[in-house]
Design a protein around this motif. Structure first.
Motif, mmCIF file in Angstrom:
data_model
loop_
_atom_site.group_PDB
_atom_site.id
_atom_site.type_symbol
_atom_site.label_atom_id
_atom_site.label_comp_id
_atom_site.label_asym_id
_atom_site.label_seq_id
_atom_site.Cartn_x
_atom_site.Cartn_y
_atom_site.Cartn_z
ATOM 1 N N GLU A 181 42.720 43.682 -3.358
ATOM 2 C CA GLU A 181 41.665 43.066 -2.764
ATOM 3 C C GLU A 181 41.372 43.772 -1.343
ATOM 4 O O GLU A 181 40.441 44.197 -1.178
ATOM 5 C CB GLU A 181 41.849 41.562 -2.196
ATOM 6 N N THR A 214 37.547 38.496 1.344
ATOM 7 C CA THR A 214 37.600 37.246 1.478
ATOM 8 C C THR A 214 37.897 36.974 2.910
ATOM 9 O O THR A 214 38.816 37.788 3.503
ATOM 10 C CB THR A 214 38.366 36.398 0.588
ATOM 11 N N ARG A 222 39.467 33.408 4.870
ATOM 12 C CA ARG A 222 39.954 31.900 5.152
ATOM 13 C C ARG A 222 40.187 31.679 6.243
ATOM 14 O O ARG A 222 41.377 32.183 6.747
ATOM 15 C CB ARG A 222 40.890 31.739 3.736
ATOM 16 N N SER A 239 28.453 36.088 8.916
ATOM 17 C CA SER A 239 27.914 36.175 7.512
ATOM 18 C C SER A 239 26.668 36.700 7.147
ATOM 19 O O SER A 239 26.279 37.546 6.188
ATOM 20 C CB SER A 239 28.095 34.744 6.835
ATOM 21 N N ARG A 261 33.312 37.091 1.635
ATOM 22 C CA ARG A 261 33.248 35.594 1.036
ATOM 23 C C ARG A 261 34.038 34.653 2.163
ATOM 24 O O ARG A 261 35.159 34.718 2.163
ATOM 25 C CB ARG A 261 33.635 35.384 -0.131
ATOM 26 N N SER A 262 33.523 33.772 2.792
ATOM 27 C CA SER A 262 34.022 33.102 4.097
ATOM 28 C C SER A 262 34.324 31.629 3.486
ATOM 29 O O SER A 262 33.428 31.037 2.794
ATOM 30 C CB SER A 262 33.362 33.055 5.147
ATOM 31 N N THR A 263 35.455 31.283 3.897
ATOM 32 C CA THR A 263 35.747 29.709 3.627
ATOM 33 C C THR A 263 36.280 29.130 5.189
ATOM 34 O O THR A 263 37.161 29.833 5.772
ATOM 35 C CB THR A 263 37.060 29.588 2.724
#
Length: 303
Positions: A77, A93, A95, A115, A122-124
């Motif tokens: 990644e 990503t 997280r 964002s 891609r955010s969590t």
């Protein structure tokens, strides 16, 4: 199935907690998942999981392979993210976990702005008062309060912080303002519960001595945002980190009690209480993680 697909399948089964749940994530039927897992174990001539009708768990070999798979997929990644960055695009990503109150007030709006600037990331965001296991939860970073012990985690201070006792002007008008910490047991106090334990032993520095006061809680919650909501509503006196209530104090919605005297809950606490990023130990830090860390500290300066 290629080797990267093998690794992805294994990781998805572990993280989802079973074949059916992993299949839903990957848009594959349970039968297809079972067949692919069987082919995976046949390819490597070993058994990765203990399986029963109710549960699935890693074997010792499976655990070792899973940890290796995480590292390989992480590096893959990162390699893909670097390719995108050569074209001026931040990707990958992100997280993050954070305490409930701080996460809602600060991290959520900052992440929203980040964002918009970097839509390929891609955010969590996970909000919890519990101290998350960064590796088990696949977290790139966590925001934590407290003076953390030495560990193999990487830490970066965000801002100076300390704990305060606060109450609303309405509560103080109705119940009076305590003049000494020993008067607190006669007041309605709002207490956090963490991992089944009440944080109801409050410590104060009074005349160069440490005094402890045991609080009988009027209301209890394991959610810091809810405690703040209650204290703003006039329900009682609460302990909060300064960053959680600094806006409320500035707006006159909350009043700080006992100024510099309140310390915290544990004999290990000191006047200054850390507010920091915590990262897993890695050979490299993903670009999107470093970028958000810098962005968030700058964002706090402006907000």
């Amino acid at each position: 199935m290629g080797k990267l697909e093998d690794l992805t399948l294994l990781v998805q089964v572990v993280e989802a907690g079973g074949l059916a749940a992993a299949g839903r994530r990957m848009n594959l039927s349970p039968a297809t998942m079972s067949a692919r897992l069987k082919a995976l174990e046949e390819r490597y001539q070993t058994r990765f999981f203990h399986r029963s009708t109710r549960a699935i768990s890693l074997t010792r070999v499976g655990e070792e392979f899973y940890q290796s798979a995480l590292r390989v997929l992480e590096e893959m990644e990162q390699a893909e993210a670097k390719l995108a960055q050569h074209e001026g695009v931040l990707s990958g990503t992100l997280r993050i976990s954070a305490p409930s109150d701080f996460g809602r007030q600060y991290l959520s709006p900052a992440l929203l702005e980040f964002s918009r600037l970097h839509p390929e990331v891609r955010s969590t965001l996970l909000l919890s008062e519990e101290v998350e296991d960064l590796i088990a939860q696949r977290l790139d970073m966590s925001i934590r309060f407290g003076n953390l012990p030495d560990s193999n985690l990487v830490k970066r201070e965000i801002k100076p912080n300390h704990r305060v006792l606060v109450a609303s002007p309405d509560y103080l008008a109705r119940h009076g303002t305590p003049g000494h910490p020993l008067e607190l047991p006669q007041h309605r106090c709002l207490v956090m519960e963490q991992r089944g334990s009440l944080l109801n032993i409050w410590r104060f520095a009074v005349e160069d001595e440490i005094r402890t006061v045991e609080i009988s809680p009027a209301m209890i919650s394991d959610d810091g945002a809810l405690i703040r909501q209650w204290v703003l509503g006039g329900a009682g006196i609460a302990s909060k980190s300064w960053w959680d209530v600094k806006r409320d104090v500035a707006n006159g919605d909350l009043v700080v009690l006992f100024g510099d005297h309140f310390i915290g809950f544990s004999r290990y606490d000191s006047r200054q209480v850390g507010l920091q990023f915590v990262y897993p130990q890695r050979r490299f830090q993903p670009q999107q993680v470093a970028a958000f860390s810098d962005f968030f500290i700058s964002w706090l300066d402006k907000n």
